[in-house]
Scaffold this motif. Structure first.
Motif, PDB file in Angstrom:
ATOM      1  N   LEU A 148      -1.906 -26.901 -50.732  1.00 21.68           N
ATOM      2  CA  LEU A 148      -0.884 -26.979 -49.894  1.00 21.68           C
ATOM      3  C   LEU A 148       0.530 -27.250 -50.799  1.00 21.68           C
ATOM      4  N   PHE A 149       0.176 -28.305 -51.739  1.00 27.55           N
ATOM      5  CA  PHE A 149       1.237 -28.901 -52.464  1.00 27.55           C
ATOM      6  C   PHE A 149       0.977 -28.310 -53.976  1.00 27.55           C
ATOM      7  N   PHE A 150       0.445 -27.037 -54.120  1.00 27.24           N
ATOM      8  CA  PHE A 150       0.160 -26.489 -55.509  1.00 27.24           C
ATOM      9  C   PHE A 150      -0.488 -27.301 -56.473  1.00 27.24           C
ATOM     10  N   VAL A 151      -1.438 -28.251 -55.932  1.00 25.47           N
ATOM     11  CA  VAL A 151      -2.342 -29.142 -56.775  1.00 25.47           C
ATOM     12  C   VAL A 151      -3.546 -28.695 -56.819  1.00 25.47           C
ATOM     13  N   ASN A 152      -4.010 -27.960 -57.827  1.00 22.66           N
ATOM     14  CA  ASN A 152      -5.372 -27.191 -57.909  1.00 22.66           C
ATOM     15  C   ASN A 152      -6.392 -28.221 -58.551  1.00 22.66           C
ATOM     16  N   SER A 153      -6.719 -29.442 -57.827  1.00 21.93           N
ATOM     17  CA  SER A 153      -7.796 -30.046 -58.403  1.00 21.93           C
ATOM     18  C   SER A 153      -8.625 -30.634 -57.241  1.00 21.93           C
ATOM     19  N   ILE A 154      -9.816 -31.276 -57.411  1.00 18.07           N
ATOM     20  CA  ILE A 154     -10.661 -32.028 -56.434  1.00 18.07           C
ATOM     21  C   ILE A 154      -9.921 -33.444 -56.270  1.00 18.07           C
ATOM     22  N   LEU A 155      -9.436 -33.823 -57.439  1.00 17.82           N
ATOM     23  CA  LEU A 155      -9.032 -35.250 -57.325  1.00 17.82           C
ATOM     24  C   LEU A 155      -7.854 -35.101 -56.675  1.00 17.82           C
TER      25      LEU A 155
END
Lengths: 369, 369, 369
Positions: C218-225
């Motif tokens: 949703l915030f363009f953060v593409n990681s599990i963390l």
């Protein structure tokens, strides 16, 4: 888009020319011609028949077929509104003519060949349809207390051109060229010049072309002279509007240059015509002129230029031009700000619009009392 | 889209069949079937279960898979409306079924293969979604006092088909063929014939096909017989509507011919189905029938045909069909004229719609008192 | 999108952090920072500055240029709203920041190269424009009593990217890849994996990636963390919202899997981010949480996932991403159901929104009295 009910400003020629209105109102055929000419001026919110006459002059002198198309368009759309029994004051103020004249001018530009029977039928049909679309859209937008601007023109002409792609009598000219979108960015040639083949450099003359062709292009008149005649037409009704028309066309050009748009498009005024109409609408027509509304008008000109780039790109798969859709969405965005900061900008209700000068006079009177 | 509250007209079969409604209303399973059948009829504003039964008959006899799709669609969408607790009178009048039946019929036509589990799941999901979309759109359009017509169907099915392009279980059939827009104009073959391969000439039989297939195509039934059965279905409820259905289909065909549209499309009724539904809606359903509203209905049929050409062309990059979007926008434009010329056309509020015949009777009674 | 006027719930950190709000409100520079951080949280309807701080932390740690873009975006859009004189309570509650932060994050993702002057100018201009668009859209949607959600962000960024295709300084990165639509259906590779080149199998780890990357995306953060940090941020404000965020991301993934969508897209969370925001909005924010509204939220998550597939496919000719348009249309559809079944779902007017927990408490109090 001023109603016919507020005619305190000026006399026979100036402002909304109320004395002329009273005199001609009693002579039916002349009253119809006056309604049509006011309609032409209303494209720029200038409710003045002389403005319209000068605009038509610019179109006829640039290309008689263009002038013919615009004249047929405004006459047909105004006539249809009368036959349908739409509000007479609105018809007389040109509110059912400004979409029609643009339909006629646009189709004369984008259909081919000129002086053709089928092309003329398209102009008649689409202009007539634009009056129905205008009435429907006005009812739709009444919920927000804002007018539908030139949406009826945009919808009617775009529908006609897109239909034309797939039918044998579409008469689609060479200016409509469907092309798949690509990331053309770095390959765009930004040097200002008249056509892809012409040599060019971005000098004062090129800039002059961009600004004044931008003024004329609202009516599909692509020449400096045309732009000057249109400006004179605006000046008859409002000097304030002339200033913001010029400022708006300059800002549109600058935004195009700043983003690195095609120099050919900028030179031919394509980045200016939406911006200047939006600029004068916000700076003095829909808000009372103040230094704040002036800045808002300039911001709207820039916003509208961004919209021009986006809408042109969006329509490229079908090869359709952006028309005045950027103007519509730009102005709609900025008139809707009315409620968000009411203490900073003085709203002029659509029914009370006359000229920027008269709006200032009224606002000062209200402060005095 | 008439509510269930006005049932003065006619008896067991004719008009809105109020006596049947009263009897079946007390028997839940039959009442549900009646709601579904009224929903099928409501596609054409015919609040009559027998109309719906005849339409389903036309679909089943043309292609059992088509009939199955439509039947599942109307049942699912009506059931979802009941489960969601939407207004019972509206559900009973079929207002949550007409989008569903169209979803089922459309997906049975455009998905492949037939009689397939995944295709059936799509029909169930999309029909269910159409009831939610209908409720949301009805609330949206309530601001203007007009219904959302078949927009929920169009949105739901177009979203499904466009999604299907990019997913493994999209089940997209051969009728969906994405193609880049071009100026095809002069190369269009305008001779009426059944398919691109078939020989053809534009004679009386070809015209008969265009008009009657046009009637059937609203329900994706592409045959003369289907068109005749649908007309009989309309006649059960309203004879006036039959006349304007035929007139509308003829006008749609003529507009297509006049513009030089593909003869294959015209032959198969694609220029007729939006126009006839729009024509009967304006001529007698939303406005009380008069010679003026009759002309308005015919104008709306022509306007809708122009929209069909435009929307089909607009959707060609994705290979999507225009569905009944032209009907929606055409009718919406003409119902919004309500406020622009109130003295010329007598508006029937959506909540008081029954049949064109009953509207005339009521209007005469009001004049008498 | 809660206003600043309802702060009964919780204390310094929890809920809408009213005590922090009172303290910081007296210190102008800190009050501005607080407004910005609340704006970041408001993307998920969490009116809490700590939520926003954690989201920004996730963005900065994933990619400093992404964090920079988002921070510039929220600061500029909030500042513009203050300069324009928009409602101070709304600004303080972050209602003019949530579009801006998304504009900044999106452009940092889709423009190239990073840490570039021209890209930064685009971020500033588009974020500033998003505040004007938000004010205009809020006035437009006020007619229905619903907020415009993230439409201002979507419109502003999509216009910017589509303009960028055709101008020399468009800075369009490799993620924007225009491509003509085709029926790709049967050729789609549905195995979950990180990229087209990577090997992959649909196992528990792949599913974990899909669900948690979905939260971060949703915030363009593409990681599990990143997804975990965002969830912790939500938890600070509302535990109920965390549950529905997870459920919504799972449903989005399942719908994508069920339809046979590209496994690469699913793995990277692209099917989750619209669905989870829509899910928590419907389940506890706009309707008081009940088992019925919980089911409605899950249905909205599925509906939104279908919209994601459709809008992505629609935008493919221009190579544009769907952004949060599916969320906007999904949530708008389901909030408009408010009037269709008022007795089944308890509507929370936008001006009274705080947290799902507080809404339940208030509803119980009302029942008690």
């Amino acid at each position: 888009m001023s109603s016919g009910t507020h005619h305190r400003a000026a006399g026979w020629v100036d402002g909304t020319a109320p004395l002329l209105h009273e005199r001609l109102g009693r002579m039916p055929p002349l009253a119809f011609a006056e309604s049509c000419l006011r309609g032409v001026g209303q494209v720029m919110f200038m409710n003045n028949p002389l403005t319209g006459l000068l605009v038509l002059l610019a179109a006829w002198t640039f290309d008689p077929w263009l002038g013919f198309g615009g004249t047929v368009g405004v006459a047909v759309s105004t006539l249809v509104a009368l036959l349908m029994g739409f509000d007479r004051d609105a018809v007389h103020a040109g509110l059912f003519g400004f979409n029609g004249v643009l339909c006629g001018l646009a189709l004369a530009t984008f259909l081919a060949p000129p002086w053709d029977g089928v092309s003329t039928v398209w102009i008649v049909v689409v202009s007539a349809g634009s009056s129905l679309a205008m009435a429907a859209l006005a009812a739709l937008f009444a919920v927000w207390g804002v007018p539908p601007f030139t949406l009826a023109f945009n919808i009617s002409v775009l529908l006609c051109l897109i239909t034309g792609l797939n039918v044998a009598r579409g008469q689609i000219g060479e200016l409509v060229a469907p092309a798949a979108p690509t990331v053309a960015g770095p390959r765009v040639s930004t040097v200002l010049r008249e056509s892809a083949e012409a040599a060019g450099s971005t000098d004062a003359l090129a800039v002059l072309n961009a600004v004044f062709r931008g003024i004329g292009q609202l009516f599909f008149v692509n020449s400096i002279l045309g732009g000057v005649i249109v400006l004179v037409g605006i000046a008859v009704c409002s000097r304030i509007a002339v200033l913001f028309a010029l400022a708006g066309s300059i800002i549109g050009m600058l935004v195009g240059m700043g983003m690195g748009a095609s120099g050919v498009a900028i030179y031919n005024g394509l980045w200016g015509f939406n911006s200047y109409d939006a600029c004068l609408a916000i700076a003095g027509v829909f808000y009372v002129l103040s230094w704040r509304s002036a800045l808002l008008g300039l911001a709207c000109a820039a916003y509208t230029a961004l919209l021009f780039g986006a809408i042109s790109s969006f329509l490229s798969p079908w090869g359709l031009p952006a028309m005045t859709l950027p103007f519509c969405f730009g102005v709609l965005t900025f008139v809707m700000l009315r409620d968000a900061a009411p203490q900073r900008f003085t709203w002029v209700p659509p029914g009370e619009i006359t000229t920027p000068e008269e709006h200032r006079r009224r606002a000062r009177q209200e402060l005095a009392t």
